[in-house]
Structure formats: structure tokens, C-alpha cells
Write an enzyme that holds these catalytic residues in place. Structure first.
Site, PDB file in Angstrom:
ATOM      1  N   GLY A   1      -1.902   2.226  -5.987  1.00  0.00           N
ATOM      2  CA  GLY A   1      -1.768   2.577  -7.222  1.00  0.00           C
ATOM      3  C   GLY A   1      -0.708   3.494  -8.097  1.00  0.00           C
TER       4      GLY A   1
ATOM      5  N   GLY B   1       2.242   2.527  -7.797  1.00  0.00           N
ATOM      6  CA  GLY B   1       2.475   1.624  -9.546  1.00  0.00           C
ATOM      7  C   GLY B   1       1.971   1.480 -10.448  1.00  0.00           C
TER       8      GLY B   1
ATOM      9  CD  GLU C   1      -1.487  -3.447  -6.822  1.00  0.00           C
ATOM     10  OE1 GLU C   1      -0.232  -2.922  -6.916  1.00  0.00           O
ATOM     11  OE2 GLU C   1      -2.683  -2.092  -6.446  1.00  0.00           O
TER      12      GLU C   1
ATOM     13  CB  ALA D   1      -0.674  -0.171   1.311  1.00  0.00           C
TER      14      ALA D   1
END
Length: 282
Positions: free
Chosen positions: A103, A105, A111, A91
């Protein structure tokens, strides 16, 4: 500092896997990011069952699974009645109620698919991600949007209170916007720190945007409703135990939305210890 952070991630991953990975599992979700490398390493050391199938949330996590000698399977290859025994993921930030921002990445859509399909989601992170409210340390909410809708989404985000939403570009500006695995774009939207449900109950703000405050779940829903938004990088709502209770009550596997909160978050600390924050029903 870098060594301390990596050591913290590894310590958290080892403990999370020790407490939540069952070698008799059949399907395990594997998220994205640098922390997940340590999770997969710990699973490889603990796994005695070559029949386990691992469901990645994107290209990077699939490569980590393959390189560890484990067997990946695509999310859309899962039989409709199969739930993942557990999903491990990182996270970008976690609040006191275990709501998460993810998010950073750019894998938030997949996810969420994996987290919502899991009996339980276990989060692994380092001490920097441990905050009392979302958007305290992490500056923005990642949002996956259709390329054609970017101008409209940016305008709508400003309307509901985002101070300066921006389209995420690649490291090389000349390469243009960053693309997700779905060939969508990412918009990063800053907001003031988000209220928890307890904050709203205590009268610290309306949480619906009308007074400049947003509660986590309400903001997630408001952004998701914008035309062109595929998914929002806020993981909130039910955790796995609560979802299972609904599945039993409603005889359905499709009751989880919002990404599912983790049942537990493992924070690797600077001193080498691991701090665990668990859902209240555990």
C-alpha cells in the site's frame, strides 16, 4: 545505491517469472510499483501466447501492461468462474511467515482483489523488504478509508495502539490528501513491530492489543472492522495452495480473505543473487 536496488529488483523479477509464469496461462494478475516494471518486461520476453489477458491492480500497472504490448482486462470484466493463473506483485515489507505490508503506492484495495482471485500470489522485492517482522523497516500500515470517516478512523487507530496515525497527503501539500483509484484516502498508521503466529505460540505476547502487542492477522482484522475502512495494507492468512485446498473441499472460489499470502517471495540481493523464501507447504 539506486543502481544496486534496481539491479536487485530486476534479478528477482526475472527469476520469479522464469519459475512461475506459464505461457499457456489465460489470465495473469499484475500488481503495482517499480518492481513490477521488471516483471512485465520478463513476461514479455517469455510470453509466446497473445491470448493471455493481464489484470492490473491500478492505473500505473495497466499502463505498464499496455506499453509492453500486452493485453489488459479490467478486474470486474472477469467471468465469475475464472481464477487468475498467477498474480505477481511487490511488497513494502515481508516477514518470516510471508505476511506482507503493501500500500505504499496506494493501490492496496485493488491489489487485494487481484491477489485473492489468483491461484497463487508471487511476490517480487529487493533486499530491503526482507525483514523478520513487519514494521521493522517499513514504518506504517497503509489503510484505505472513506474521506468522511478519516477523523473517526484516526481516533480509533490511536485507541488500539497506533502511536501517530496520519492522513497521507500528495507531494504538494497544497493539493491536499492523496486519493486512491476509488477516490478514497490513505491513512498511514505506525504500530510496534508485529508478532507472528509463532511469536504468540511461544508466549512473546498476547497479540490482541491488550498488552501492547499485535499479531499480524489479529491487527488486520481489528483495523478492517473500523467503520469507514475499505481495506488494510496487510496481506496475511492463506496462501494460494492452502486456498485451493479449501476451494476443493468447499466447492467455492470465495474462501480467501486477508489478501492472500504469497506462495513464494523473491528478494533481489545486493550482490546480484536472488534469495527465495517459500511457503512451508512447497
Amino acid at each position: 545505491m539506486t543502481d544496486a536496488i534496481e539491479s536487485a529488483k530486476k534479478a528477482a523479477a526475472i527469476q520469479a517469472v522464469k519459475e512461475h509464469f506459464d505461457p499457456t496461462a489465460t489470465h495473469v494478475g499484475i500488481g503495482s510499483g517499480t518492481t513490477i516494471v521488471y516483471v512485465v518486461e520478463a513476461i514479455k520476453d517469455a510470453s509466446t501466447n497473445p491470448q493471455i489477458r493481464f489484470v492490473p491492480t491500478g492505473y500505473q500497472s495497466r499502463q505498464v501492461i499496455v506499453q509492453a504490448g500486452l493485453t489488459p482486462i479490467a478486474f470486474d470484466s472477469l467471468p465469475p468462474d475464472v481464477m487468475l493463473d498467477v498474480a505477481f506483485d511487490g511488497a513494502d515489507e515481508v516477514d518470516e511467515e510471508l505476511n506482507c505490508i503493501k500500500g505504499g503506492g496506494a493501490c492496496l484495495f485493488q491489489e487485494k482483489l487481484v491477489a485473492e482471485r489468483a491461484k497463487k500470489f508471487v511476490c517480487v522485492a529487493d533486499y530491503r523488504k526482507n525483514q523478520s517482522r513487519l514494521l521493522t523497516f517499513w514504518p506504517t500500515i497503509p489503510i484505505e478509508v472513506a474521506p468522511i470517516s478519516v477523523p473517526n478512523v484516526l481516533t480509533s487507530l490511536r485507541t488500539i495502539g497506533s502511536t501517530k496515525p496520519e492522513l497521507r497527503t500528495t507531494l504538494l501539500m497544497k493539493s491536499g490528501p492523496l486519493k486512491t483509484d476509488q477516490d478514497f484516502f490513505i491513512v498511514d498508521a505506525p504500530f510496534p513491530p508485529l508478532l507472528t503466529t509463532a511469536d504468540v505460540a511461544a508466549g512473546k505476547g498476547k497479540g490482541d492489543g491488550s498488552d501492547g502487542t499485535w499479531e499480524v492477522n489479529k491487527l488486520s482484522r481489528a483495523i478492517k472492522e473500523l467503520t469507514g475502512v475499505l481495506e488494510v495494507g496487510i496481506f496475511s492468512g492463506l496462501n494460494g495452495n492452502e486456498a485451493e485446498a479449501l476451494r476443493v473441499k468447499e466447492s467455492s472460489v470465495r474462501t480467501v480473505t486477508g489478501g492472500q499470502k504469497p506462495v513464494a517471495v523473491y528478494f533481489g540481493m545486493q550482490d546480484g543473487s536472488v534469495q527465495v523464501r517459500k511457503a512451508k507447504d512447497l
